[in-house]
Write an enzyme that holds these catalytic residues in place. Structure first.
Site, PDB file in Angstrom:
ATOM      1  N   TYR A   1     -20.330  47.543  13.685  1.00  0.00           N
ATOM      2  CA  TYR A   1     -21.564  48.318  13.606  1.00  0.00           C
ATOM      3  C   TYR A   1     -21.160  49.783  13.459  1.00  0.00           C
ATOM      4  CZ  TYR A   1     -26.024  50.468  14.908  1.00  0.00           C
ATOM      5  OH  TYR A   1     -27.169  51.232  14.913  1.00  0.00           O
TER       6      TYR A   1
ATOM      7  N   ASP B   1     -23.103  45.687   9.888  1.00  0.00           N
ATOM      8  CA  ASP B   1     -23.945  46.780   9.438  1.00  0.00           C
ATOM      9  C   ASP B   1     -23.023  47.984   9.294  1.00  0.00           C
ATOM     10  OD1 ASP B   1     -25.692  48.828   9.001  1.00  0.00           O
ATOM     11  OD2 ASP B   1     -26.804  48.610  10.879  1.00  0.00           O
TER      12      ASP B   1
ATOM     13  N   HIS C   1     -33.401  45.000   9.309  1.00  0.00           N
ATOM     14  CA  HIS C   1     -32.349  44.362   8.512  1.00  0.00           C
ATOM     15  C   HIS C   1     -32.643  42.865   8.398  1.00  0.00           C
ATOM     16  CE1 HIS C   1     -29.303  47.723   8.990  1.00  0.00           C
ATOM     17  NE2 HIS C   1     -30.122  48.002   9.984  1.00  0.00           N
TER      18      HIS C   1
END
Length: 271
Positions: free
Chosen positions: A113, A158, A262
């Site tokens: 992330y 991500d 998302h």
């Protein structure tokens, strides 16, 4: 062996556990990588995942922010957590699969992330943007993220950068918007090149086609104008390039009740 793997920034795993369950019952990936879990490890909904058949869990969580997790139907050989920029902020976790999972050649999976970077694309004025750029530089320099030869590695997450022109709804309008600025896109491409990674989405979908995995909450109706960005990525090492048999982005998940901004992104490999 067929291995289906999904990455999904869930934006609070406890708040959206019912959506996760809905997805897992339908898609049934062997492995699910979550980002922005937003809970400490002790608060992670382990029992719910185990009832869904995901008994093997690797966690790196923190209260209220960030957090990454890997849940799996198949067992891990090992787990590891790396820190970046001298911050203990729960942005990475990795696991390896091998004989316990019935996989003959070892397989390493990294779940990331990357910092979002705030709103001002100037590291001198915005500490969050500076952090993001340094994080990307450290990813590029990180030796364990440089698979070579027969190394079978996967990197997902991500990554908070849309690197190509058609990874955003308007290249020209987003050039000065965090996630698509030239400095960010070049640094992400540098990390990709340093590891000799294959960007699965762009390996399978022509550069001329628009591809998105994220749509802002700021739009009342995310479908109007389709103003998305491709922030969620799946990379594989060269040794796995020919093992990829399928790739999917579940756009419909953005319309589920109380969704994440998302959507799930899934790769299938023959390992």
């Amino acid at each position: 062996m067929r291995l289906s793997l999904t990455t999904w920034n869930i934006n609070s795993v406890r708040l959206r556990i019912d959506l996760v369950a809905k997805f897992l019952k339908s898609a049934r990936p062997e492995v699910l990588c979550l980002q922005e879990t937003k809970c400490i490890d002790d608060a992670f909904p382990l029992k719910r995942f185990k009832r869904l058949g995901y008994e093997h869990v690797a966690l790196n969580g923190q209260k209220g922010y960030h957090g990454v997790a890997i849940v799996s139907k198949i067992p891990f050989e090992s787990k590891d957590i790396r820190t970046f920029c001298d911050k203990v902020d729960s942005r990475h976790i990795s696991v390896s699969f091998g004989e316990k999972a019935g996989i003959a050649k070892p397989l390493v999976l990294h779940n990331f992330y990357v910092p979002a970077g705030g709103d001002i694309p100037d590291p001198a004025l915005n500490e969050k943007f500076d952090h993001k750029l340094r994080f990307l530089d450290e990813m590029t320099a990180c030796e364990p993220l440089h698979p070579r030869g027969e190394d079978r590695h996967i990197l997902v997450g991500d990554l908070n950068v849309a690197p190509h022109e058609n990874d955003v709804w308007s290249h020209k309008q987003l050039l000065k918007v965090v996630s698509h600025t030239p400095v960010e896109t070049e640094k992400l491409k540098a990390a990709l090149a340093a590891g000799e990674w294959v960007d699965v989405a762009r390996e399978r979908i022509p550069m001329s086609e628009k591809v998105y995995t994220w749509w802002s909450y700021r739009s009342a109706d995310w479908t109007v104008g389709d103003r998305g960005r491709r922030l969620d990525h799946i990379w594989v090492s060269l040794a796995l390039k020919d093992a990829v048999s399928d790739f999917k982005i579940l756009r419909d998940a953005r319309s589920w009740e109380r969704p994440s901004d998302h959507v799930p992104v899934t790769v299938t490999l023959e390992v």
